[in-house]
Design a protein around this motif. Structure first.
Motif, PDB file in Angstrom:
ATOM      1  N   UNK A   1      18.921  42.371   5.240  1.00 11.65           N
ATOM      2  CA  UNK A   1      19.322  43.431   6.031  1.00 11.65           C
ATOM      3  C   UNK A   1      20.688  43.905   5.362  1.00 11.65           C
ATOM      4  N   UNK A   2      20.728  45.376   5.139  1.00 12.07           N
ATOM      5  CA  UNK A   2      21.933  45.723   4.468  1.00 12.07           C
ATOM      6  C   UNK A   2      22.359  46.989   5.634  1.00 12.07           C
ATOM      7  N   UNK A   3      23.633  46.844   6.254  1.00 13.62           N
ATOM      8  CA  UNK A   3      24.063  48.008   7.123  1.00 13.62           C
ATOM      9  C   UNK A   3      25.200  48.575   6.698  1.00 13.62           C
ATOM     10  N   UNK A   4      25.293  49.822   6.703  1.00 12.03           N
ATOM     11  CA  UNK A   4      26.419  50.772   6.528  1.00 12.03           C
ATOM     12  C   UNK A   4      26.789  51.521   7.649  1.00 12.03           C
ATOM     13  N   UNK A   5      25.919  51.406   8.680  1.00 12.74           N
ATOM     14  CA  UNK A   5      26.379  52.388   9.774  1.00 12.74           C
ATOM     15  C   UNK A   5      27.529  51.834  10.391  1.00 12.74           C
ATOM     16  N   UNK A   6      28.335  52.596  11.161  1.00  9.64           N
ATOM     17  CA  UNK A   6      29.221  52.230  12.078  1.00  9.64           C
ATOM     18  C   UNK A   6      29.263  52.591  13.378  1.00  9.64           C
ATOM     19  N   UNK A   7      28.072  53.039  13.835  1.00  7.93           N
ATOM     20  CA  UNK A   7      27.624  53.727  15.038  1.00  7.93           C
ATOM     21  C   UNK A   7      27.859  52.620  16.270  1.00  7.93           C
TER      22      UNK A   7
ATOM     23  N   UNK B   1      29.473  65.276  23.514  1.00  9.84           N
ATOM     24  CA  UNK B   1      30.894  65.493  23.042  1.00  9.84           C
ATOM     25  C   UNK B   1      31.509  64.463  23.726  1.00  9.84           C
ATOM     26  N   UNK B   2      31.052  63.500  24.749  1.00 13.42           N
ATOM     27  CA  UNK B   2      31.773  62.360  25.281  1.00 13.42           C
ATOM     28  C   UNK B   2      31.045  61.191  24.807  1.00 13.42           C
ATOM     29  N   UNK B   3      30.177  61.325  23.874  1.00 10.83           N
ATOM     30  CA  UNK B   3      29.510  59.817  23.204  1.00 10.83           C
ATOM     31  C   UNK B   3      30.196  59.482  22.216  1.00 10.83           C
ATOM     32  N   UNK B   4      29.644  58.409  21.685  1.00  5.05           N
ATOM     33  CA  UNK B   4      30.288  57.760  20.201  1.00  5.05           C
ATOM     34  C   UNK B   4      30.217  58.748  19.225  1.00  5.05           C
ATOM     35  N   UNK B   5      29.313  59.865  19.189  1.00  5.56           N
ATOM     36  CA  UNK B   5      29.246  60.851  18.217  1.00  5.56           C
ATOM     37  C   UNK B   5      30.590  61.488  17.952  1.00  5.56           C
ATOM     38  N   UNK B   6      31.401  61.460  18.984  1.00  6.37           N
ATOM     39  CA  UNK B   6      32.707  62.275  18.670  1.00  6.37           C
ATOM     40  C   UNK B   6      33.564  61.583  17.886  1.00  6.37           C
ATOM     41  N   UNK B   7      33.262  60.404  17.622  1.00  4.77           N
ATOM     42  CA  UNK B   7      34.226  59.925  16.502  1.00  4.77           C
ATOM     43  C   UNK B   7      33.518  59.519  15.160  1.00  4.77           C
ATOM     44  N   UNK B   8      32.292  60.020  15.158  1.00  7.49           N
ATOM     45  CA  UNK B   8      31.568  59.906  13.774  1.00  7.49           C
ATOM     46  C   UNK B   8      32.514  60.025  12.639  1.00  7.49           C
ATOM     47  N   UNK B   9      32.357  59.180  11.638  1.00  4.01           N
ATOM     48  CA  UNK B   9      33.347  59.347  10.292  1.00  4.01           C
ATOM     49  C   UNK B   9      32.825  60.575   9.745  1.00  4.01           C
ATOM     50  N   UNK B  10      31.594  61.056   9.292  1.00  3.51           N
ATOM     51  CA  UNK B  10      31.293  62.045   8.509  1.00  3.51           C
ATOM     52  C   UNK B  10      31.067  63.604   9.533  1.00  3.51           C
ATOM     53  N   UNK B  11      30.441  63.296  10.540  1.00  2.00           N
ATOM     54  CA  UNK B  11      30.097  64.636  11.383  1.00  2.00           C
ATOM     55  C   UNK B  11      30.432  64.523  12.677  1.00  2.00           C
ATOM     56  N   UNK B  12      31.573  64.309  13.311  1.00  2.00           N
ATOM     57  CA  UNK B  12      31.890  64.204  14.443  1.00  2.00           C
ATOM     58  C   UNK B  12      31.575  65.511  15.283  1.00  2.00           C
ATOM     59  N   UNK B  13      30.918  65.157  16.410  1.00  6.21           N
ATOM     60  CA  UNK B  13      30.486  66.233  17.302  1.00  6.21           C
ATOM     61  C   UNK B  13      31.308  66.235  18.460  1.00  6.21           C
ATOM     62  N   UNK B  14      32.039  67.139  18.596  1.00  9.38           N
ATOM     63  CA  UNK B  14      32.961  67.652  19.731  1.00  9.38           C
ATOM     64  C   UNK B  14      32.873  68.606  20.453  1.00  9.38           C
TER      65      UNK B  14
END
Length: 435
Positions: A264-270, A144-157
């Motif tokens: 290379x094709x990249x769509x991830x915003x991690x 919940x303190x990592x970058x996953x907190x701001x994931x555009x589809x599945x934010x993990x808070x």
């Protein structure tokens, strides 16, 4: 010769499927990955494990359940004796699912409504994903303190997986804490029995090292359904090896020699992929940024990207990306809406990837789970052989693609959070070295 696979796997996205298949191959299981649920006519599978790659992580729970149950039926018909439901090591989901609802539906089929028992363990210590006291860590940070907190589809808070999972399922959720896990398989099994006696249907299991995964693997040997990230998979092959169903030292990761152009094709915003894109740029390599607002305005971004890329391919790999920092992603989503922004980017990148393959690219790296799913579907890939690992969780694969004129296409599908900072540079060197 055994005529059926031992393990039938259901993965909720395409990069996660190759991540899982990679760990099985590393542990000596010949593994085939299929894209979506194959037609019933496609019956023969010559492998120790089958991984069915779905694109079900962020769709409506009812549809995710329907796809997962169809995959379950298919692997059961092939004779798989154990089922593995694979999700991301960051437990990507929302309060509504889809991890809990799919787990519950699979248990209902395998054990009857409301019955059965399984684990939930996304830990993958090799990729710095650990679970302690039921809390998921990404490196040294709570999820919940990592970058996953701001994931555009599945934010993990919320890092408390007992709480997260309990919100998604009607079954009671419990915990197998690390002080039990470190005592080994027998202690874990005893804890399983105590939880079941208390009416628990799903147990979050702590794991902070590979030794923990190996103990967990022995404890789930007879479990009909295992749900986890890819980490637990390294511990399952020994269960069949001791029964004489897997041979020692069998090579399982060989691929045909690679040829053709690279892209290379990249769509991830991690955060990880942002760093990888920046590193690639800093090496002086050619990059093209896709602007979602330009796509929405009607610009032919696909044509512009291909016109830019194709003349450069002979000199080395090119990178086409929609990868951007969190603030930029939020601004785009505010203007276009989250669903529309994601769909526009996925469609654009999948068309670009198809165009690149038609132009002679035969070594393609795709970053991001949703992007990988869109690209694989656009290329109409049906089955992939799993090859050597590039970084933990990311192998090279190969498949036959219509867009490639039926020739072999080497493909790497990278989860957004995976890979070292130099991943885009070293991936092709790794493939060349294994030829």
């Amino acid at each position: 010769m055994r005529g059926r696979p031992l393990l039938g796997c259901i993965a909720d996205d395409f990069t996660g499927a190759t991540d899982l298949a990679n760990n099985l191959v590393r542990s000596g299981m010949r593994t085939v990955q299929v894209i979506g649920v194959p037609d019933q006519a496609e019956a023969a599978v010559d492998a120790d494990a089958i991984v069915v790659a779905l694109k079900s992580r962020t769709i409506a729970p009812a549809e995710a359940i329907a796809q997962s149950l169809a995959a379950l039926r298919w692997v059961q018909e092939r004779g798989a004796e154990q089922i593995y439901f694979k999700y991301c090591s960051t437990f990507d989901s929302t309060p509504a699912g889809n991890i809990g609802p799919v787990t519950e539906a699979l248990l209902d089929v395998l054990h009857g409504p409301g019955g059965g028992f399984t684990i939930a363990c996304p830990a993958f210590p090799e990729n710095l994903r650990t679970v302690y006291k039921g809390h998921l860590f990404a490196g040294d940070q709570l999820l919940s303190d990592s970058g996953m907190r701001q994931h555009p589809l599945t934010p993990m808070t919320d890092a408390n997986l007992v709480r997260v999972m309990q919100a998604q399922t009607r079954r009671k959720v419990g915990l197998v804490a690390h002080e039990v896990v470190r005592q080994g398989a027998a202690a874990i099994t005893e804890r399983f029995e105590a939880l079941q006696a208390a009416g628990i249907g799903v147990a979050i299991v702590d794991a902070i090292a590979n030794e923990d995964l190996l103990s967990i693997g022995r404890a789930v040997s007879g479990m009909k359904l295992v749900t986890a990230g890819s980490g637990v998979a390294i511990a399952l092959p020994p269960n069949w090896r001791v029964r004489g169903l897997l041979s020692e030292g069998r090579p399982a990761d060989s691929l045909p020699a690679a040829k053709g152009l690279r892209a290379i094709v990249s769509g991830s915003c991690s955060q990880a992929t942002n760093a990888q894109v920046l590193y690639f740029k800093q090496q002086g390599e050619p990059t093209f940024a896709v602007d979602p607002l330009a796509i929405a305005a009607g610009d032919d971004v696909v044509a512009r990207a291909l016109e830019w890329a194709i003349p450069l391919l002979q000199a080395g790999p090119v990178l086409v990306h929609a990868t951007a920092e969190a603030s930029t992603v939020k601004a785009v989503q505010a203007e276009l809406g989250m669903a529309r922004a994601g769909e526009l980017v996925e469609q654009c990148l999948s068309h670009i990837a198809t165009g690149l393959v038609q132009a002679g690219v035969r070594q393609l790296l795709v970053a991001g789970g949703e992007t990988s799913g869109a690209v694989v579907q656009a290329l109409d890939l049906r089955q992939m052989m799993i090859g050597p690992q590039i970084d933990p969780g990311v192998p090279w694969t190969c498949a036959h693609a219509v867009a490639a004129g039926g020739e072999t296409l080497h493909l790497a599908l990278k989860s957004g959070n995976f890979g070292s900072i130099d991943f885009f540079v070293k991936a092709f060197a790794k493939l060349e070295a294994t030829a």
